[in-house]
Scaffold this motif. Structure first.
Motif, PDB file in Angstrom:
ATOM      1  N   LEU A   1       0.829  -1.205   0.000  1.00  6.48           N
ATOM      2  CA  LEU A   1       0.000   0.000   0.000  1.00  6.48           C
ATOM      3  C   LEU A   1       0.867   1.261   0.000  1.00  6.48           C
ATOM      4  N   VAL A   2       1.876   1.280   0.861  1.00  4.14           N
ATOM      5  CA  VAL A   2       2.758   2.453   0.954  1.00  4.14           C
ATOM      6  C   VAL A   2       3.613   2.588  -0.299  1.00  4.14           C
ATOM      7  N   TRP A   3       3.968   1.469  -0.916  1.00  3.16           N
ATOM      8  CA  TRP A   3       4.793   1.522  -2.121  1.00  3.16           C
ATOM      9  C   TRP A   3       4.015   1.912  -3.381  1.00  3.16           C
ATOM     10  N   THR A   4       2.703   1.857  -3.326  1.00  2.54           N
ATOM     11  CA  THR A   4       1.902   2.100  -4.531  1.00  2.54           C
ATOM     12  C   THR A   4       2.224   3.435  -5.205  1.00  2.54           C
ATOM     13  N   PRO A   5       2.299   4.567  -4.483  1.00  2.00           N
ATOM     14  CA  PRO A   5       2.645   5.829  -5.173  1.00  2.00           C
ATOM     15  C   PRO A   5       4.015   5.773  -5.837  1.00  2.00           C
ATOM     16  N   TYR A   6       4.962   5.098  -5.224  1.00  2.00           N
ATOM     17  CA  TYR A   6       6.308   4.976  -5.800  1.00  2.00           C
ATOM     18  C   TYR A   6       6.270   4.155  -7.085  1.00  2.00           C
ATOM     19  N   VAL A   7       5.504   3.068  -7.056  1.00  2.00           N
ATOM     20  CA  VAL A   7       5.371   2.231  -8.249  1.00  2.00           C
ATOM     21  C   VAL A   7       4.702   2.999  -9.390  1.00  2.00           C
ATOM     22  N   LEU A   8       3.709   3.814  -9.055  1.00  2.00           N
ATOM     23  CA  LEU A   8       2.961   4.552 -10.074  1.00  2.00           C
ATOM     24  C   LEU A   8       3.650   5.840 -10.517  1.00  2.00           C
ATOM     25  N   SER A   9       4.668   6.262  -9.795  1.00  2.00           N
ATOM     26  CA  SER A   9       5.351   7.524 -10.097  1.00  2.00           C
ATOM     27  C   SER A   9       6.231   7.403 -11.337  1.00  2.00           C
ATOM     28  N   ARG A  10       6.871   8.508 -11.696  1.00  2.00           N
ATOM     29  CA  ARG A  10       7.815   8.483 -12.823  1.00  2.00           C
ATOM     30  C   ARG A  10       9.056   7.656 -12.508  1.00  2.00           C
ATOM     31  N   ASN A  11       9.265   7.373 -11.238  1.00  2.00           N
ATOM     32  CA  ASN A  11      10.363   6.487 -10.850  1.00  2.00           C
ATOM     33  C   ASN A  11       9.959   5.025 -10.947  1.00  2.00           C
ATOM     34  N   GLY A  12       8.693   4.804 -11.347  1.00  2.00           N
ATOM     35  CA  GLY A  12       8.177   3.464 -11.568  1.00  2.00           C
ATOM     36  C   GLY A  12       7.599   3.350 -12.960  1.00  2.00           C
ATOM     37  N   ILE A  13       6.327   2.973 -13.031  1.00  2.00           N
ATOM     38  CA  ILE A  13       5.716   2.746 -14.353  1.00  2.00           C
ATOM     39  C   ILE A  13       5.221   4.031 -14.998  1.00  2.00           C
ATOM     40  N   GLY A  14       5.234   5.142 -14.265  1.00  2.00           N
ATOM     41  CA  GLY A  14       4.971   6.444 -14.877  1.00  2.00           C
ATOM     42  C   GLY A  14       3.518   6.825 -15.034  1.00  2.00           C
ATOM     43  N   VAL A  15       2.624   6.241 -14.264  1.00  2.00           N
ATOM     44  CA  VAL A  15       1.205   6.590 -14.363  1.00  2.00           C
ATOM     45  C   VAL A  15       0.928   7.936 -13.701  1.00  2.00           C
TER      46      VAL A  15
END
Length: 295
Positions: A27-41
């Protein structure tokens, strides 16, 4: 807390621990995964601290997962006596010096020896690398070590060993520990977007192999979490501060493969040498029934 829920947690501590650890961290990692440092959503860029986004992207989820879950469940199940035992293992620094030397020298040596035939060219590192290694160990002990190991080794392992035995319990813990990292493969941490399924499988394999050695160290040091945590972070820290100085031009795929080979060899030797017992002493390692009765 309702007594019925408390009883349910006490009857299924491992299931609750992994469910909470995965759920809270992911849950806490979700913003990081979705950010430009992740998949970029999401149009979010995590700031770089010391050259990496992991301090703000990864660590909060690690603290919220295994560490917070272990603390909360220990308090619910064992009350103050249980927390004293849990904290006692976290603070169990006073073990024979041999263990510290063995971990701090043995891990870099094993990884360097394994790297030599794979990487080929190598060079002597500068003296400053030793300073960076020591500083990195202190830093990672207070971050990765503190965030993860009070959960995996200090909470989960003492429940898994009495129920499944040291080897089977570790073979359950290792893959789950590896799978817990899964969302991070979709970020800079895992080399997104260039990682492969094979790398994920290799990572779970090395987490399992390392867990075998960590279980043995944890048991043989009288459940000293600091020594077990040092083994964990020694691997991370070696590749962060030292490996590229000895083997320039290496990549993440080589790191995973080298760690998998070295940890698998160490795990096989440990299993054979201990006949699968991994230094386990049931009377010392099992959670006390009187602690559970306090809940």
């Amino acid at each position: 807390m309702p007594s019925r829920l408390r009883s349910h947690i006490a009857e299924r501590p491992i299931a609750w621990f992994f469910a909470l650890s995965f759920g809270l961290s992911w849950l806490v990692w979700t913003p990081y995964v979705l950010s430009r440092n992740g998949i970029g959503v999401l149009a979010i860029d995590y700031p770089r601290i010391a050259g990496t986004t992991q301090l703000l992207g990864v660590l909060p989820g690690a603290y919220a997962g295994p560490l917070l879950s272990a603390f909360a469940l220990t308090a619910i199940i064992g009350g103050r006596p249980g927390l004293r035992r849990w904290v006692g293992r976290v603070a169990r620094w006073r073990v024979h010096w041999f263990w510290y030397v063995g971990v701090l020298a043995g891990v870099p040596a094993a990884l360097t020896i394994t790297s030599l035939p794979i990487m080929g060219d190598w060079r002597m590192p500068a003296a400053a690398v030793l300073v960076a290694f020591v500083v990195g160990m202190v830093f990672q002990l207070s971050t990765t070590g503190l965030a993860e190991e009070p959960g995996w080794r200090d909470f989960a392992l003492p429940y898994l060993q009495p129920k499944y035995g040291p080897l089977r319990g570790t073979l359950l813990l290792g893959p789950l520990w590896g799978a817990w990292h899964l969302p991070l493969f979709f970020t800079e941490w895992g080399g997104w977007p260039e990682f492969s399924v094979v790398e994920v499988v290799e990572f779970c394999g090395l987490a399992t192999a390392i867990s075998v050695v960590m279980t043995w160290v944890f048991n043989r040091t009288g459940e000293s979490l600091p020594v077990a945590a040092l083994l964990h972070i020694s691997v991370n820290n070696y590749f962060s501060t030292t490996w590229s100085e000895i083997f320039p031009g290496g990549d993440g795929g080589s790191v995973t493969r080298i760690t998998l080979i070295a940890s698998t060899v160490a795990a096989v030797v440990t299993i054979i040498a201990t006949r699968g017992r991994l230094g386990y002493a049931p009377a010392e390692s099992a959670p006390r029934t009187e602690d559970l009765a306090e809940a």
